[in-house]
Design a protein around this motif. Sequence first.
Motif, PDB file in Angstrom:
ATOM      1  N   LYS A   1      -9.130   6.896  -2.253  1.00  0.00           N
ATOM      2  CA  LYS A   1      -9.894   5.975  -3.095  1.00  0.00           C
ATOM      3  C   LYS A   1     -11.326   6.475  -3.261  1.00  0.00           C
TER       4      LYS A   1
ATOM      5  N   MET B   1       0.841  -1.198   0.000  1.00  0.00           N
ATOM      6  CA  MET B   1       0.000   0.000   0.000  1.00  0.00           C
ATOM      7  C   MET B   1       0.875   1.245   0.000  1.00  0.00           C
ATOM      8  N   ALA B   2       0.451   2.261  -0.749  1.00  0.00           N
ATOM      9  CA  ALA B   2       1.181   3.524  -0.793  1.00  0.00           C
ATOM     10  C   ALA B   2       1.131   4.220   0.569  1.00  0.00           C
TER      11      ALA B   2
ATOM     12  N   GLU C   1      -2.995   7.376   0.320  1.00  0.00           N
ATOM     13  CA  GLU C   1      -3.863   6.886  -0.742  1.00  0.00           C
ATOM     14  C   GLU C   1      -5.285   7.413  -0.561  1.00  0.00           C
TER      15      GLU C   1
ATOM     16  N   TRP D   1      -6.275   6.897   3.299  1.00  0.00           N
ATOM     17  CA  TRP D   1      -5.337   6.102   4.079  1.00  0.00           C
ATOM     18  C   TRP D   1      -4.009   6.845   4.198  1.00  0.00           C
TER      19      TRP D   1
ATOM     20  N   GLU E   1       3.861   8.398  -2.382  1.00  0.00           N
ATOM     21  CA  GLU E   1       4.819   7.686  -1.553  1.00  0.00           C
ATOM     22  C   GLU E   1       5.447   8.638  -0.537  1.00  0.00           C
TER      23      GLU E   1
ATOM     24  N   ARG F   1      -6.456   3.889   8.152  1.00  0.00           N
ATOM     25  CA  ARG F   1      -7.599   4.494   7.467  1.00  0.00           C
ATOM     26  C   ARG F   1      -8.067   5.692   8.282  1.00  0.00           C
TER      27      ARG F   1
ATOM     28  N   ASP G   1      -9.089   9.382  -7.149  1.00  0.00           N
ATOM     29  CA  ASP G   1      -8.148   8.328  -6.770  1.00  0.00           C
ATOM     30  C   ASP G   1      -6.735   8.857  -6.967  1.00  0.00           C
ATOM     31  N   LEU G   2      -5.907   8.752  -5.926  1.00  0.00           N
ATOM     32  CA  LEU G   2      -4.504   9.119  -6.089  1.00  0.00           C
ATOM     33  C   LEU G   2      -3.666   8.449  -5.013  1.00  0.00           C
ATOM     34  N   THR G   3      -2.384   8.289  -5.304  1.00  0.00           N
ATOM     35  CA  THR G   3      -1.439   7.720  -4.343  1.00  0.00           C
ATOM     36  C   THR G   3      -0.190   8.581  -4.289  1.00  0.00           C
TER      37      THR G   3
END
Length: 258
Positions: free
Chosen positions: A7, A1-2, A5, A61, A27, A66, A23-25
């Motif tokens: 969703k 998992m990034a 995140e 997240w 790092e 979460r 939606d995006l991630t």
Amino acid sequence: MAFFEIKGLKKSFGSNEVLKGIDLTLEKGEVLSIIGSSGGGKTTLLRSMNFLETPDAGEIWIDGHRVFGMDAEGLPEVNREAQRMMGLVFQQFNLFPQYSVIGNLTLAPKLHAKERADFKQNKKEIFAEIDARAEEILRVTGLSEKRDSYPYQLSGGQQQRVAIARALMLSPKILCFDEPTSALDPELTGEVLKVIRELKNSDRTMVIVTHEIGFAKGVSDKVIFMADGVIEECGTPEEVLENPKSPKTIAFLKNAKD
């Protein structure tokens, strides 16, 4: 998992659907810049990430926790403890005028410290640690000489740097900026952008809503262009800002240069 995140994040105001499923991630240590025309959803996304607006659907997240989602009955649920992982620097500074610079920095950490189980026994040591951290952050942001000044005695650029320093005091895992230079005169913009660039060098994860295309190009690991409540384009600064694919991104960047 990034590390970070989002969703399917949605947000409407009445019949106006402002976020249509984001939606995006991201790092750890990456810097994301969000660009786009007014009304595209940039600020609503940033405010939803910091829970100043409650999303209607989706999940957020951070570092495996979460921090936002829907409960078993389909109602919004915010993890208040994990919420402190986010920090936000406001567009209009929002400093407390009745407190000095050092007071603005230490107010929230000292209030949070009172919730600690060992506070009564170790109040002096805890407050000393907070004061020491504030002095170090003032040094890093170039504000040591202004520690005892009040907001009205500072320039706009200095006030924005105090706002950044105040956000850093709570050690957020993700630091967000809402148009950090839009309220500044052009000659003061450089000093604020310099501080943000130096924060990137400290391996800090950041999300920046900005209209400064050159700055976004220079500081970002990832850029998203938002339009009509969706992420129209996402990629590296070179991909989005130099070789955009979406007609909407191309038109926006052309207008930004004109």
